[in-house]
Design an enzyme around this catalytic site. Structure first.
Site, PDB file in Angstrom:
ATOM      1  N   GLN A   1       0.832  -1.205   0.000  1.00  0.00           N
ATOM      2  CA  GLN A   1       0.000   0.000   0.000  1.00  0.00           C
ATOM      3  C   GLN A   1       0.866   1.253   0.000  1.00  0.00           C
ATOM      4  O   GLN A   1       1.675   1.445   0.907  1.00  0.00           O
ATOM      5  CB  GLN A   1      -0.914  -0.003   1.231  1.00  0.00           C
ATOM      6  CG  GLN A   1      -1.813   1.215   1.354  1.00  0.00           C
ATOM      7  CD  GLN A   1      -2.539   1.247   2.699  1.00  0.00           C
ATOM      8  OE1 GLN A   1      -1.909   1.153   3.745  1.00  0.00           O
ATOM      9  NE2 GLN A   1      -3.851   1.346   2.666  1.00  0.00           N
ATOM     10  N   GLY A   2       0.704   2.097  -0.999  1.00  0.00           N
ATOM     11  CA  GLY A   2       1.438   3.352  -1.076  1.00  0.00           C
ATOM     12  C   GLY A   2       0.578   4.522  -0.649  1.00  0.00           C
ATOM     13  O   GLY A   2       0.041   5.249  -1.496  1.00  0.00           O
ATOM     14  N   TYR A   3       0.428   4.726   0.636  1.00  0.00           N
ATOM     15  CA  TYR A   3      -0.364   5.825   1.170  1.00  0.00           C
ATOM     16  C   TYR A   3       0.528   6.845   1.892  1.00  0.00           C
ATOM     17  O   TYR A   3       0.721   7.949   1.421  1.00  0.00           O
ATOM     18  CB  TYR A   3      -1.435   5.304   2.136  1.00  0.00           C
ATOM     19  CG  TYR A   3      -2.735   4.894   1.488  1.00  0.00           C
ATOM     20  CD1 TYR A   3      -2.784   4.458   0.166  1.00  0.00           C
ATOM     21  CD2 TYR A   3      -3.930   4.926   2.191  1.00  0.00           C
ATOM     22  CE1 TYR A   3      -3.984   4.083  -0.422  1.00  0.00           C
ATOM     23  CE2 TYR A   3      -5.135   4.551   1.614  1.00  0.00           C
ATOM     24  CZ  TYR A   3      -5.153   4.128   0.307  1.00  0.00           C
ATOM     25  OH  TYR A   3      -6.341   3.758  -0.277  1.00  0.00           O
ATOM     26  N   SER A   4       1.054   6.478   3.057  1.00  0.00           N
ATOM     27  CA  SER A   4       1.797   7.428   3.884  1.00  0.00           C
ATOM     28  C   SER A   4       3.057   7.929   3.188  1.00  0.00           C
ATOM     29  O   SER A   4       3.693   7.213   2.408  1.00  0.00           O
ATOM     30  CB  SER A   4       2.189   6.785   5.214  1.00  0.00           C
ATOM     31  OG  SER A   4       1.056   6.502   6.001  1.00  0.00           O
TER      32      SER A   4
ATOM     33  N   GLU B   1     -10.049  -1.801   5.352  1.00  0.00           N
ATOM     34  CA  GLU B   1      -8.856  -2.091   6.151  1.00  0.00           C
ATOM     35  C   GLU B   1      -9.186  -2.054   7.634  1.00  0.00           C
ATOM     36  O   GLU B   1      -8.736  -2.899   8.410  1.00  0.00           O
ATOM     37  CB  GLU B   1      -7.752  -1.081   5.844  1.00  0.00           C
ATOM     38  CG  GLU B   1      -6.502  -1.291   6.690  1.00  0.00           C
ATOM     39  CD  GLU B   1      -5.428  -0.250   6.454  1.00  0.00           C
ATOM     40  OE1 GLU B   1      -4.361  -0.368   7.071  1.00  0.00           O
ATOM     41  OE2 GLU B   1      -5.643   0.673   5.659  1.00  0.00           O
TER      42      GLU B   1
ATOM     43  N   SER C   1      -4.485   6.919  12.675  1.00  0.00           N
ATOM     44  CA  SER C   1      -4.181   6.992  14.102  1.00  0.00           C
ATOM     45  C   SER C   1      -5.466   7.015  14.937  1.00  0.00           C
ATOM     46  O   SER C   1      -6.553   7.319  14.442  1.00  0.00           O
ATOM     47  CB  SER C   1      -3.352   8.245  14.408  1.00  0.00           C
ATOM     48  OG  SER C   1      -4.139   9.401  14.225  1.00  0.00           O
TER      49      SER C   1
ATOM     50  N   GLU D   1      -6.335   9.133  17.103  1.00  0.00           N
ATOM     51  CA  GLU D   1      -6.903  10.476  17.143  1.00  0.00           C
ATOM     52  C   GLU D   1      -7.819  10.706  15.938  1.00  0.00           C
ATOM     53  O   GLU D   1      -8.904  11.285  16.067  1.00  0.00           O
ATOM     54  CB  GLU D   1      -5.778  11.511  17.166  1.00  0.00           C
ATOM     55  CG  GLU D   1      -4.970  11.532  18.456  1.00  0.00           C
ATOM     56  CD  GLU D   1      -3.941  10.410  18.553  1.00  0.00           C
ATOM     57  OE1 GLU D   1      -3.336  10.256  19.612  1.00  0.00           O
ATOM     58  OE2 GLU D   1      -3.747   9.682  17.548  1.00  0.00           O
TER      59      GLU D   1
END
Length: 398
Positions: free
Chosen positions: A128-131, A246, A383, A385
């Site tokens: 997965q290429g997200y962050s 996910e 996260s 939060e």
């Protein structure tokens, strides 16, 4: 929790048990027990995925027309619970549970025909290429850019914390194809062949000593426009859809219950000096068990919604939040249960291939690395939060 099943469901339960007994080798089971990472190594995890595919059970949540087994919510629950009890490998879910549903929901017929069979069979292994550096919880600020050049996009930028990128032959990524009024505008969802020239993968060792994650660099990487899923600039919508799966499409309570049971067995053994006799340990185990019961009922509600064709929705954030917190509670307990044995360090990986005698009993080896790696549970996938913000807005209406 005692769930009452029909005679047909009990027959299916026995079928699942028979399949596991026939397909799960002792080597797979031992390797899974000794893996402190989120996913099993591909030689273990994909061997299990191939066995599931051969049986027709490779993608429990997919529609029948794309290879799903057409299970009822009860069957799905039985399958997941039996797999947890048996200790089957932790298959990389990037393909089956993440990019697969996006391709099914938004992909072209050509993309479905090309990618879905390879996901089912385990031929393709996805990451997965997200962050990105500086774009984690604030994912919409991502800067990896794809510039249109004829029939290709030319991609430049970097992705980080990319789980199993060093194993994967394909990546699904969010990239910026243009700028809009909002950060979320102009992001597209792209499928990338990891063997494409210009891609560099560098390892990142986690605090637990494992090589799970990586940083991936893109230098003038050319990807066909045909690899874009859905409309250009609509990737944020597809990416959020994927994150719902996910965070909320799995059944974590069964695995958490088995992890707690394994920990209880350790606490009751002489290996740990019968740590269960410590009243604080016993109380905390009881508290975690109650939390797992509550999580289980929420997962059952989501499973029922999925079976009727609905996506998990905002409740997936509630599940992700609680699963992360309970996982961390279990791993904290594990460190307390093994006591001073937690000071022993075994740097070699994977544990199941050690060719020397470890300093502590084998069953204790993953406990501390699991605790250390587990600090990321409340960060990856969004996260805690962020999950609380989503719950406040979408569930509580605040």
């Amino acid at each position: 929790m005692d769930l009452t099943f029909s005679a047909e469901e009990r027959a299916f339960e026995q079928e699942v048990r028979d399949f596991i007994a026939e397909s799960l080798t002792p080597e797979m089971k031992r390797a899974t027990a000794l893996t402190p990472s989120v996913f099993s190594d591909p030689d273990i995890g994909m061997a299990w995925q191939r066995a599931l595919h051969k049986k027709g059970w490779g993608a429990p949540g997919w529609p029948v027309e794309h290879g799903g087994p057409d299970w009822t919510p009860a069957q799905r629950w039985i399958f997941e619970a039996e797999c947890a009890r048996a200790g089957v490998p932790n298959v990389n879910v990037m393909g089956v549970k993440m990019v697969g549903p996006v391709i099914i929901g938004f992909g072209s017929p050509e993309q479905k025909n090309f990618y879905l069979p390879k996901i089912l069979s385990g031929e393709d292994y996805w990451c997965q290429g997200y962050s990105e550096p500086g774009s984690g919880s604030d994912l919409a600020s991502l800067k990896t850019r794809a510039v249109r050049d004829g029939d290709d996009y030319v991609i430049n930028g970097t992705k980080i914390w990319t789980t199993h990128a060093h194993h994967a032959n394909r990546m699904f990524a969010l990239v910026r194809t243009n700028d809009g009024e909002r950060q979320q505008d102009g992001i597209s969802f792209i499928l990338i062949d990891m063997k494409t020239p210009g891609i560099t993968t560098r390892p990142i060792l986690t605090i637990g000593g494992d090589h799970e994650v990586n940083q991936v660099f893109f230098d003038d990487v050319r990807v066909p426009v045909a690899n874009r899923v859905g409309e250009e600039g609509k990737g944020w919508t597809y990416g959020k859809y994927l994150l719902e799966f996910e965070r909320g499409s799995g059944i974590a309570s069964a695995k958490l219950r088995e992890a707690l049971k394994t920990l209880c067995d350790l606490a009751e053994s002489d290996v740990t000096g019968r740590a269960i006799e410590d009243p604080d340990i016993a109380l905390r185990m009881s508290e975690v068990e109650v939390d797992i019961d509550a999580l289980e009922m929420t997962e059952l509600r989501v499973l029922s919604a999925l079976q009727t064709g609905q996506n998990p929705g905002a409740v997936s954030s509630l599940i992700k939040l609680r699963v992360s917190e309970i996982r961390q509670a279990v791993t904290r307990l594990g460190v307390d249960v093994i006591g001073q044995d937690g000071l022993a360090v075994e740097p070699a990986r994977p544990f199941y291939r050690l060719n020397h005698e470890p300093a502590i009993p084998e069953e204790l080896l993953p406990v501390v690395p699991e605790y250390l790696n587990g600090r990321a549970y409340t960060i990856f996938g969004g996260s805690s939060e962020i999950q609380r913000d989503i719950i406040a807005k979408m569930v509580l209406g605040l």
